[in-house]
Design an enzyme around this catalytic site. Structure first.
Site, PDB file in Angstrom:
ATOM      1  N   ARG A  35       0.824  -1.213   0.000  1.00  0.00           N
ATOM      2  CA  ARG A  35       0.000   0.000   0.000  1.00  0.00           C
ATOM      3  C   ARG A  35       0.857   1.262   0.000  1.00  0.00           C
ATOM      4  O   ARG A  35       0.464   2.279  -0.577  1.00  0.00           O
ATOM      5  CB  ARG A  35      -0.943  -0.006   1.192  1.00  0.00           C
ATOM      6  CG  ARG A  35      -2.049  -1.010   0.983  1.00  0.00           C
ATOM      7  CD  ARG A  35      -3.058  -0.944   2.084  1.00  0.00           C
ATOM      8  NE  ARG A  35      -4.312  -1.516   1.618  1.00  0.00           N
ATOM      9  CZ  ARG A  35      -5.257  -1.952   2.423  1.00  0.00           C
ATOM     10  NH1 ARG A  35      -5.114  -1.870   3.723  1.00  0.00           N
ATOM     11  NH2 ARG A  35      -6.373  -2.441   1.932  1.00  0.00           N
ATOM     12  N   LYS A 198     -17.987 -15.648   3.192  1.00  0.00           N
ATOM     13  CA  LYS A 198     -19.442 -15.459   3.287  1.00  0.00           C
ATOM     14  C   LYS A 198     -20.101 -14.988   1.998  1.00  0.00           C
ATOM     15  O   LYS A 198     -19.574 -14.093   1.331  1.00  0.00           O
ATOM     16  CB  LYS A 198     -19.730 -14.395   4.347  1.00  0.00           C
ATOM     17  CG  LYS A 198     -19.448 -14.841   5.742  1.00  0.00           C
ATOM     18  CD  LYS A 198     -19.803 -13.705   6.670  1.00  0.00           C
ATOM     19  CE  LYS A 198     -19.606 -14.095   8.115  1.00  0.00           C
ATOM     20  NZ  LYS A 198     -19.708 -12.921   8.974  1.00  0.00           N
ATOM     21  N   GLY A 354      -7.872  -7.484  -0.747  1.00  0.00           N
ATOM     22  CA  GLY A 354      -7.969  -8.412   0.372  1.00  0.00           C
ATOM     23  C   GLY A 354      -7.142  -9.674   0.217  1.00  0.00           C
ATOM     24  O   GLY A 354      -5.985  -9.646  -0.207  1.00  0.00           O
ATOM     25  N   GLY A 377     -13.060  -3.725  -0.019  1.00  0.00           N
ATOM     26  CA  GLY A 377     -14.429  -3.204   0.079  1.00  0.00           C
ATOM     27  C   GLY A 377     -14.710  -2.116  -0.945  1.00  0.00           C
ATOM     28  O   GLY A 377     -15.774  -2.088  -1.565  1.00  0.00           O
TER      29      GLY A 377
HETATM   30  P1  AMP Z   1     -13.377 -13.084   2.667  1.00  0.00           P
HETATM   31  O1  AMP Z   1     -12.829 -12.042   3.591  1.00  0.00           O
HETATM   32  O2  AMP Z   1     -14.850 -13.199   2.674  1.00  0.00           O
HETATM   33  O3  AMP Z   1     -12.775 -12.983   1.277  1.00  0.00           O
HETATM   34  O4  AMP Z   1     -12.912 -14.487   3.277  1.00  0.00           O
HETATM   35  C1  AMP Z   1     -11.573 -14.847   3.372  1.00  0.00           C
HETATM   36  C2  AMP Z   1     -11.446 -15.938   4.379  1.00  0.00           C
HETATM   37  O5  AMP Z   1     -12.257 -17.044   4.010  1.00  0.00           O
HETATM   38  C3  AMP Z   1     -10.029 -16.462   4.507  1.00  0.00           C
HETATM   39  O6  AMP Z   1      -9.521 -16.121   5.767  1.00  0.00           O
HETATM   40  C4  AMP Z   1     -10.193 -17.972   4.361  1.00  0.00           C
HETATM   41  O7  AMP Z   1      -9.455 -18.711   5.308  1.00  0.00           O
HETATM   42  C5  AMP Z   1     -11.661 -18.183   4.560  1.00  0.00           C
HETATM   43  N1  AMP Z   1     -12.141 -19.406   3.904  1.00  0.00           N
HETATM   44  C6  AMP Z   1     -12.052 -19.720   2.612  1.00  0.00           C
HETATM   45  N2  AMP Z   1     -12.533 -20.957   2.381  1.00  0.00           N
HETATM   46  C7  AMP Z   1     -12.929 -21.444   3.573  1.00  0.00           C
HETATM   47  C8  AMP Z   1     -13.503 -22.675   4.006  1.00  0.00           C
HETATM   48  N3  AMP Z   1     -13.765 -23.646   3.137  1.00  0.00           N
HETATM   49  N4  AMP Z   1     -13.795 -22.810   5.307  1.00  0.00           N
HETATM   50  C9  AMP Z   1     -13.541 -21.816   6.179  1.00  0.00           C
HETATM   51  N5  AMP Z   1     -12.998 -20.641   5.847  1.00  0.00           N
HETATM   52  C10 AMP Z   1     -12.687 -20.452   4.556  1.00  0.00           C
END
Ligand code: AMP
Length: 395
Positions: A35, A198, A354, A377
């Site tokens: 960054r 999520k 991210g 974001g």
């Molecule tokens: P996000 O911030 O929504 O992009 O989510 C990223 C996070 O999702 C990372 O820290 C990953 O470890 C987690 N993640 C990805 N796949 C899985 C999974 N199958 N089970 C649990 N966590 C996950």
């Protein structure tokens, strides 16, 4: 949008909002300076014109007032280094008499880094009084903090109204141009890869993408909500129980719009989220008992990689598994390699902020894709079609 190329900074003091929200280790050493590096071209232009730069940024999430571990003073020497030895002064507050005095004494070709803007809780509320105080420090306002452009904070948005002369820095401009290129180029096939934890965080972008893409690849934890919604057994995999209707709705919409929705056929499953734990490969409709999906499986990797390699536009946001644990990072690595391959064959590839950006950079592919965004974001909101307050304020 006016950019810094429209301004000659000679003899001017530029108040620049940068995004220096970098990770620091226990000894306050910077562990990833991307960054900071991303702001260098803008700062060089200002200084090379014969101007000086006064920098505002946040760092971390301080709760009530100053906290040593979130002090921007930890960045001073590294900033000087990446700017080729430029003199960098530091003010212990982002407003007030010390900052004003140091700003007024700043010479052409020098930088003044101000203390963390979020040491003032008013910053995040977009407070006008705080913004007015900030505005006293410079003659021109420059916003180069793309990662914070979706926040209507004092230093990113409110402050702009106090300046006649204001412009976007090179990073902010590049981020917007690259996002526009992905959404508007019309090149086909357009493949979006969504992963991460999520669905709830990504519903709006997924809905928007369904109007644009040919292929929508879904991996990571969010895929299990889809399998569960289709009646599958997903064991202990992460599921958002209240998002199953939504998952079915997205499946239906994809079909209606002629979008190929690629869900992972199989997963690497484990009973323990730790390096070295026993793993198996399971079909995503039949993950048994207390096993949980932590990465996409070998068949899914193959299908995803083939689809990505044939694409002309690729957008990727979110890892395919718990990539922080090397045993569960293979799916994310395969996708990164496929994106690199597509790029080599002439595709335009954008890695959206991210975790996926961190993964691509840590695997050494940062310069083998078309663009790695610095904004998670902010990028998603821009791509959802929302107006970013930090960008609007420059208009
Ligand atoms: P996000 O911030 O929504 O992009 O989510 C990223 C996070 O999702 C990372 O820290 C990953 O470890 C987690 N993640 C990805 N796949 C899985 C999974 N199958 N089970 C649990 N966590 C996950």
């Amino acid at each position: 949008m006016k950019t810094i190329d429209d301004i000659n900074f000679s003899g001017k003091k530029a108040l620049v909002r940068v995004d220096f929200n970098v990770p620091l280790d226990k000894n306050n050493k910077i562990t990833d300076d991307n960054r900071m590096q991303a702001a260098v071209p803008t700062l060089k232009k200002i200084l090379n014109d014969g101007g000086s730069a006064i920098l505002m940024s946040h760092l971390g999430r301080p709760k009530d007032g100053p906290e040593e571990k979130y002090s921007l003073k930890h960045l001073v020497s590294h900033l000087s280094e990446i700017m080729g030895g430029v003199k960098v002064h530091f003010a212990n507050d982002c407003v007030g008499s010390e900052a004003e005095e140091k700003a007024s004494q700043l010479k052409a070709g020098e930088i003044l880094l101000l203390e963390n803007t979020r040491f003032y809780p008013e910053e995040s509320k977009g407070d006008e009084k705080l913004a007015k105080q900030m505005s006293k420090l410079g003659d021109v306002y420059v916003n180069d903090a793309f990662g914070s452009a979706h926040r209507a904070h004092s230093s990113t948005t409110t402050v702009a109204q106090f300046f006649d002369e204001k412009a976007a820095g090179y990073l902010l401009k590049a981020e917007i141009d690259n996002a526009d290129k992905v959404m508007e180029s019309g090149d086909k096939p357009f493949t979006a890869i969504m992963g991460g934890a999520k669905i709830s965080d990504k519903i709006e972008i997924i809905e928007r993408l369904l109007d644009k893409v040919d292929n929508l690849i879904i991996g990571g934890a969010m895929s299990y909500t889809f399998f569960k919604a289709m009646g599958g057994e997903v064991g202990k995999s992460l599921v958002e129980a209240d998002k199953m209707d939504l998952a079915n709705e997205l499946i239906r919409k994809a079909k209606a719009k002629g979008v190929h929705l690629h869900l992972p056929i199989d997963s690497v499953v484990t009973q323990k989220i730790e390096e070295g734990a026993e793993t198996r490969v399971a079909n995503n409709h039949a993950i048994q008992g207390d096993w949980m999906g932590v990465d996409i499986g070998p068949e899914a990797r193959q299908v995803f990689a083939d689809t990505i390699a044939k694409s002309k536009i690729v957008l990727w946001n979110g890892p395919m598994g718990i990539f922080e644990i090397p045993d569960f990072a293979e799916g994310t690595r395969t996708v990164a390699e496929a994106v690199v391959k597509a790029t080599e064959k002439g595709a335009f590839s954008l890695i959206g902020g991210g975790d996926s950006a961190a993964a691509v950079i840590s695997m050494g592919y940062g310069d083998k894709v078309s663009y790695v965004s610095t904004g998670g974001g902010a990028l998603l909101e821009y791509m959802e079609g929302k107006e970013l307050p930090g960008v609007k304020a420059l208009g």
